[in-house]
Design an enzyme around this catalytic site. Sequence first.
Site, PDB file in Angstrom:
ATOM      1  N   HIS A   1      48.790 -14.281  12.859  1.00  0.00           N
ATOM      2  CA  HIS A   1      48.300 -15.202  13.884  1.00  0.00           C
ATOM      3  C   HIS A   1      46.769 -15.128  13.968  1.00  0.00           C
ATOM      4  O   HIS A   1      46.183 -14.099  13.638  1.00  0.00           O
ATOM      5  CB  HIS A   1      48.920 -14.844  15.243  1.00  0.00           C
ATOM      6  CG  HIS A   1      48.657 -15.875  16.283  1.00  0.00           C
ATOM      7  ND1 HIS A   1      47.504 -15.896  17.039  1.00  0.00           N
ATOM      8  CD2 HIS A   1      49.372 -16.958  16.665  1.00  0.00           C
ATOM      9  CE1 HIS A   1      47.551 -16.937  17.856  1.00  0.00           C
ATOM     10  NE2 HIS A   1      48.669 -17.595  17.650  1.00  0.00           N
TER      11      HIS A   1
ATOM     12  N   GLU B   1      47.374 -23.688  12.508  1.00  0.00           N
ATOM     13  CA  GLU B   1      46.736 -24.020  13.783  1.00  0.00           C
ATOM     14  C   GLU B   1      45.222 -23.989  13.621  1.00  0.00           C
ATOM     15  O   GLU B   1      44.675 -22.960  13.224  1.00  0.00           O
ATOM     16  CB  GLU B   1      47.119 -22.998  14.856  1.00  0.00           C
ATOM     17  CG  GLU B   1      48.606 -22.876  15.100  1.00  0.00           C
ATOM     18  CD  GLU B   1      48.922 -21.955  16.275  1.00  0.00           C
ATOM     19  OE1 GLU B   1      49.325 -22.472  17.316  1.00  0.00           O
ATOM     20  OE2 GLU B   1      48.765 -20.726  16.133  1.00  0.00           O
TER      21      GLU B   1
END
Lengths: 252, 252, 252, 252
Positions: free
Chosen positions: B112, B160
């Site tokens: 992430h 993202e």
Amino acid sequence: MSDAPGVDDVDGMTGTRSPRIRPPIFEMGLKGYLWGEGAVHLAKAADRLARELDVRIVFDPQHVDIPAVAAATGDLLVFAQHMDPVTPGRGVGYVLAEALRDAGAVGTLLNHAEHRLTLADIDRSIARARATGLATIVCCDSPDEAAAVAMLGPDIVLAEPPDLIATDRSAATELPWFVERTVELVGRIDPSIVVMCGAGVRTPGDAARMIALGVGGTGSTSAILTAEDPVATMTAMIEAVHRAWTERPGGA
Amino acid sequence: MSDAPGVDDVDGMTGTRSPRIRPPIFEMGLKGYLWGEGAVHLAKAADRLARELDVRIVFDPQHVDIPAVAAATGDLLVFAQHMDPVTPGRGVGYVLAEALRDAGAVGTLLNHAEHRLTLADIDRSIARARATGLATIVCCDSPDEAAAVAMLGPDIVLAEPPDLIATDRSAATELPWFVERTVELVGRIDPSIVVMCGAGVRTPGDAARMIALGVGGTGSTSAILTAEDPVATMTAMIEAVHRAWTERPGGA
Amino acid sequence: MSDAPGVDDVDGMTGTRSPRIRPPIFEMGLKGYLWGEGAVHLAKAADRLARELDVRIVFDPQHVDIPAVAAATGDLLVFAQHMDPVTPGRGVGYVLAEALRDAGAVGTLLNHAEHRLTLADIDRSIARARATGLATIVCCDSPDEAAAVAMLGPDIVLAEPPDLIATDRSAATELPWFVERTVELVGRIDPSIVVMCGAGVRTPGDAARMIALGVGGTGSTSAILTAEDPVATMTAMIEAVHRAWTERPGGA
Amino acid sequence: MSDAPGVDDVDGMTGTRSPRIRPPIFEMGLKGYLWGEGAVHLAKAADRLARELDVRIVFDPQHVDIPAVAAATGDLLVFAQHMDPVTPGRGVGYVLAEALRDAGAVGTLLNHAEHRLTLADIDRSIARARATGLATIVCCDSPDEAAAVAMLGPDIVLAEPPDLIATDRSAATELPWFVERTVELVGRIDPSIVVMCGAGVRTPGDAARMIALGVGGTGSTSAILTAEDPVATMTAMIEAVHRAWTERPGGA
């Protein structure tokens, strides 16, 4: 404490500590050797020892096993193997102090030789632990680093010569000066910090020798978890710590 | 797959995959916003949605909360927020695949934007997950990185734009090319990998627009967990995903 | 390129490349074995070889030695051992692309097994190098990782099985499939990327065998720098690369 | 020193120090704002100031600019912005103490807020610097961390509240207690360590106020390097340090 002028200020600076863990202490580190049912089984045996003997046993399973270990035991001091200095909010995959505490942990290891942290993160993690009521065992590699860590207000400093970790050469036998120097330096800065030393502790004799050198605790992982009978090996080592503690000069 | 010549070989190289997670997927990321009782409460609500709607819900709590969340739910896909590429044995404070699995997790997030990994660790962690039967959602920052990750054989790629994470600017609205390019590049390498995109997804409309751009899933954290009524907000977003999925061209 | 769909787009996506370095290539890595006067001395000898033989020699000294090595040579390709993805401004102690270039470097290694980077930093560092006119050799551990790196648009991919680095077991002999698979995967993605393989290359024969397996280059560090006569050892290895290159099927 | 019982032992433990840098000290940090010709130009101006005023000026350019800056100056203390604890041998892309020294550096910064190190690496880097005759300025975030660092035997401790770095809020004005506490704690541990404080030092007045709070030095980067006339701005700040030093209680 009369000859340690910095102590009061250090305490004042770093705020109220969690209730101190009284020596002798034995850290039963699980690392990644044991998890799930196996971890709970060993925890129960360790819990019985903690009830029977005057030894505080720190038991640090994988994070996911903390709830089950905490639920299955009563006298064991369940610690995390690591915690991050994050606060509630963002931080994917980081270990939050509040979550550890609510899952049943009472403390955390920090800065193990296999998981080194920046100075800033050690400082901030100790502060986070303190703010959430968790105790801290901060690991380090040398007497100087133990002194440095002691300035940051941990509950326990655990010094291990990194080259001896997971070997069959005990720091108590090979590097007694390392142990004695750590005890001396940390004691001068803040005698209320418990000093532990480890690395290469594989037999009851190793554990006893460590206590005889003046530390408040020691620990073992690979010798116990790779033994044919881990419960028996752990029991023998913790009994040795208990005995060595009562027999030490000035011991109870 | 006829126009993706590398796919067969890539599959052959990387071994058998865990059973694939069928789109649409909604990732309910908890980060450090919610833990303990609160996490279990939200998990139960998400579990009901997963039963009622044709949406796979990935729910990733703090590591210590995985056992309780897994025990309290049946249809939720309980993921870890992070896993390390360690094997059983040494590695203090690192998250072991086997321990995650035995605690009830069925997969893990990796890399992430708030927890970036080296290329080597992404590669080795995917291999570890595969070997233990865990699914992987590997995050990344750009369409190129999504293509790079796709070469390593994850189950799901989640791209993202880092500057939009935790903002109120949705990638679906601000950077539709980013989403479309990711879908195209990964699809060309291996159409069996599910592509998810996120960042700034705060409303049911944001979630629906994301699905309409061709992804197999999306997710949200801060918009739900800082809402006055997290369960209602989560429900509205997942219903929007469900609706957008059935309404998409070629949708069921 | 007809059977590699995606390639044009990948090129289009990642922008204009620096002028390509033509194979065969030999990387003379210095690591921390040699610095100062010693580095300049070896660089001059390598520079003569680069003039005499049709081999491009990449020479990567310590950062502080880049100016002296660049000033003392003309045909050597002076590379940095590492560069950071920082832009001009903040970033104490990070290596800035513009500073490297202005000091005489023409490229940089990235992500060596001894200096692993996050996927995001590899991506951003390649972009920084491209924007400042520096070439990139991106290292990795496996054929899959080489394919992943190839999606990010480096000039050269250098794959080395980490367990063989600095040993006397050559990847060319022990793991020919590793070399051949890397050549195949990267070639399918973008045949204009040069593939290099290394690890355990200690003799002229090792270097020649590597070239014969289809790579565009190889390299060596410890075998040369710990040899009694580093210049002679280096010369023999680079001559072997030259010979193997001209003798390869389809060689000039 | 009578009230600092640990000092003698600490010194004995950590060995002979490099010749101490005498206060007042001004650190002219370049970060990635300036490199190449621009760095040499500023260095020459700083060198003239170091000759004319009784101020030691630490000047830390990009690694590749160390040789040119050292060659162009005589009184400047040329430091690296970072050094790694590696020894000669392996370690691609890591900064070797011996290479720094032979390139003309006389010391190195360590652990800047933009480049944090593990406790173990700070300890080992100080030892490496000591063994090669380099001086060390070890940065940290708080008075406690300054005390911790002081136990490791650096030449200079530089404490900066991280939230004020590169802002226009000077630590001397906003957090005088931070500065005074750092001076007090480090002085109690080892009065021969020079204490510097910084962060938000943008005007001659900021620099003078810092000296007046008892530190042996301060520094600035962004205020100087983003000024219309960096040489004039730097000159005014260093003159202010000089003046404040002579005017301090007990000053020469």
